[in-house]
Design a protein around this motif. Sequence first.
Motif, PDB file in Angstrom:
ATOM      1  N   HIS A 114      10.102  18.272  -0.840  1.00 59.60           N
ATOM      2  CA  HIS A 114       8.768  18.701  -1.301  1.00 59.60           C
ATOM      3  C   HIS A 114       8.156  19.323  -0.063  1.00 59.60           C
ATOM      4  O   HIS A 114       7.240  20.504  -0.688  1.00 59.60           O
ATOM      5  N   HIS A 115       8.256  19.134   0.839  1.00 57.22           N
ATOM      6  CA  HIS A 115       7.013  19.245   1.744  1.00 57.22           C
ATOM      7  C   HIS A 115       7.918  20.503   2.526  1.00 57.22           C
ATOM      8  O   HIS A 115       7.380  21.580   3.453  1.00 57.22           O
ATOM      9  N   TYR A 116       9.444  20.684   2.606  1.00 56.69           N
ATOM     10  CA  TYR A 116      10.248  21.883   3.343  1.00 56.69           C
ATOM     11  C   TYR A 116      11.180  22.184   2.932  1.00 56.69           C
ATOM     12  O   TYR A 116      12.081  21.213   2.000  1.00 56.69           O
ATOM     13  N   PRO A 117      10.877  23.860   2.369  1.00 62.50           N
ATOM     14  CA  PRO A 117      12.223  24.030   1.297  1.00 62.50           C
ATOM     15  C   PRO A 117      13.688  24.169   2.309  1.00 62.50           C
ATOM     16  O   PRO A 117      14.695  24.150   1.544  1.00 62.50           O
ATOM     17  N   ASN A 118      13.544  24.135   3.470  1.00 56.96           N
ATOM     18  CA  ASN A 118      14.879  23.989   4.038  1.00 56.96           C
ATOM     19  C   ASN A 118      14.757  23.625   5.825  1.00 56.96           C
ATOM     20  O   ASN A 118      13.351  22.947   6.815  1.00 56.96           O
ATOM     21  N   LYS A 140       0.929  -1.123  -0.123  1.00 62.68           N
ATOM     22  CA  LYS A 140      -0.084   0.091  -0.209  1.00 62.68           C
ATOM     23  C   LYS A 140       0.569   1.067   0.299  1.00 62.68           C
ATOM     24  O   LYS A 140       1.558   1.610   0.755  1.00 62.68           O
ATOM     25  N   LYS A 141       0.337   2.309  -1.164  1.00 59.76           N
ATOM     26  CA  LYS A 141       1.348   3.221  -1.387  1.00 59.76           C
ATOM     27  C   LYS A 141       0.756   4.580   0.223  1.00 59.76           C
ATOM     28  O   LYS A 141       0.146   4.155   1.317  1.00 59.76           O
ATOM     29  N   GLU A 142       2.030   4.634   0.555  1.00 57.34           N
ATOM     30  CA  GLU A 142       2.005   5.650   1.875  1.00 57.34           C
ATOM     31  C   GLU A 142       1.232   7.465   1.485  1.00 57.34           C
ATOM     32  O   GLU A 142       1.818   7.929   0.696  1.00 57.34           O
ATOM     33  N   SER A 143       0.325   7.306   2.761  1.00 54.35           N
ATOM     34  CA  SER A 143       0.299   8.764   2.354  1.00 54.35           C
ATOM     35  C   SER A 143       0.834   9.351   2.486  1.00 54.35           C
ATOM     36  O   SER A 143       1.450   9.395   4.280  1.00 54.35           O
ATOM     37  N   THR A 144       0.145  10.935   2.332  1.00 55.17           N
ATOM     38  CA  THR A 144       1.476  12.053   2.457  1.00 55.17           C
ATOM     39  C   THR A 144       1.470  12.097   4.156  1.00 55.17           C
ATOM     40  O   THR A 144       2.130  12.337   4.523  1.00 55.17           O
ATOM     41  N   LYS A 145       0.523  11.989   4.965  1.00 54.38           N
ATOM     42  CA  LYS A 145       0.037  12.257   6.570  1.00 54.38           C
ATOM     43  C   LYS A 145       1.024  11.335   7.397  1.00 54.38           C
ATOM     44  O   LYS A 145       2.027  11.800   7.698  1.00 54.38           O
ATOM     45  N   GLN A 146       0.962  10.095   6.551  1.00 50.85           N
ATOM     46  CA  GLN A 146       2.069   9.048   7.259  1.00 50.85           C
ATOM     47  C   GLN A 146       3.958   9.150   6.983  1.00 50.85           C
ATOM     48  O   GLN A 146       4.780   9.275   7.825  1.00 50.85           O
ATOM     49  N   ARG A 147       3.735  10.075   5.441  1.00 50.06           N
ATOM     50  CA  ARG A 147       5.102  10.304   5.053  1.00 50.06           C
ATOM     51  C   ARG A 147       5.792  11.387   6.049  1.00 50.06           C
ATOM     52  O   ARG A 147       6.874  11.804   6.704  1.00 50.06           O
ATOM     53  N   LEU A 148       4.592  12.458   6.581  1.00 53.59           N
ATOM     54  CA  LEU A 148       4.798  13.507   7.167  1.00 53.59           C
ATOM     55  C   LEU A 148       5.234  13.411   8.601  1.00 53.59           C
ATOM     56  O   LEU A 148       5.964  13.614   9.109  1.00 53.59           O
TER      57      LEU A 148
END
Length: 207
Positions: A47-51, A2-10
Amino acid sequence: MKKESTKQRLERIHTAATNLVSQRDVNSISIYDVAKEAAIAASTVYHHYPNIEALMYRLMEDIFEDFKSVLQNAIVPEKINHWSDINRMIEQGFVTYYNNNPLVQRILLGQHTYASIRHADAQNDLVLAEYVEEIYRRHFVLPELPKDVNIFAIALQVADKVYSMNYRENGSIPPEMAREAITVTEAYLNVYLPKMLPRQPLINATN
């Protein structure tokens, strides 16, 4: 798989960053370190945080929310006999929280170069001060207070200075310094709050 959701990735990214902060000097941590700790591509973190500062700022947003709960949980109404009891309960609550959270210790009490977090911390103190004043007013009739400064925000900041000074030197907040923070903040508040404040009628009625 199952593909990891954005929430899980964060969540993985945030957990990895928190783990690293608890182990290392916060100024030495990079996005690549977080990516390695999270077992995720650095490009995904970017992708989620520029720095790294943006990532740390996001973590601190959750901490600032926690502070409201720290205030609420610290107050034991039936043990409030004098306004200084509120000050003592609040500072004891924050010391306990700081001691149990390496992330908070290293970012708020330690030395770092994140100007956005320092600014956010100062702004959050003003928000927290409104909650603190509300607690005082719930139990006591306060005198007229200065309009140009928030004395409760300054008290919070003064206590944090005491904690920070000792954390940077010792890596912890010694009990005697936690006690001194209470002494200093009480002395400051005593300039504006008379030694004896009248209780709120509702509080008197329930005692």
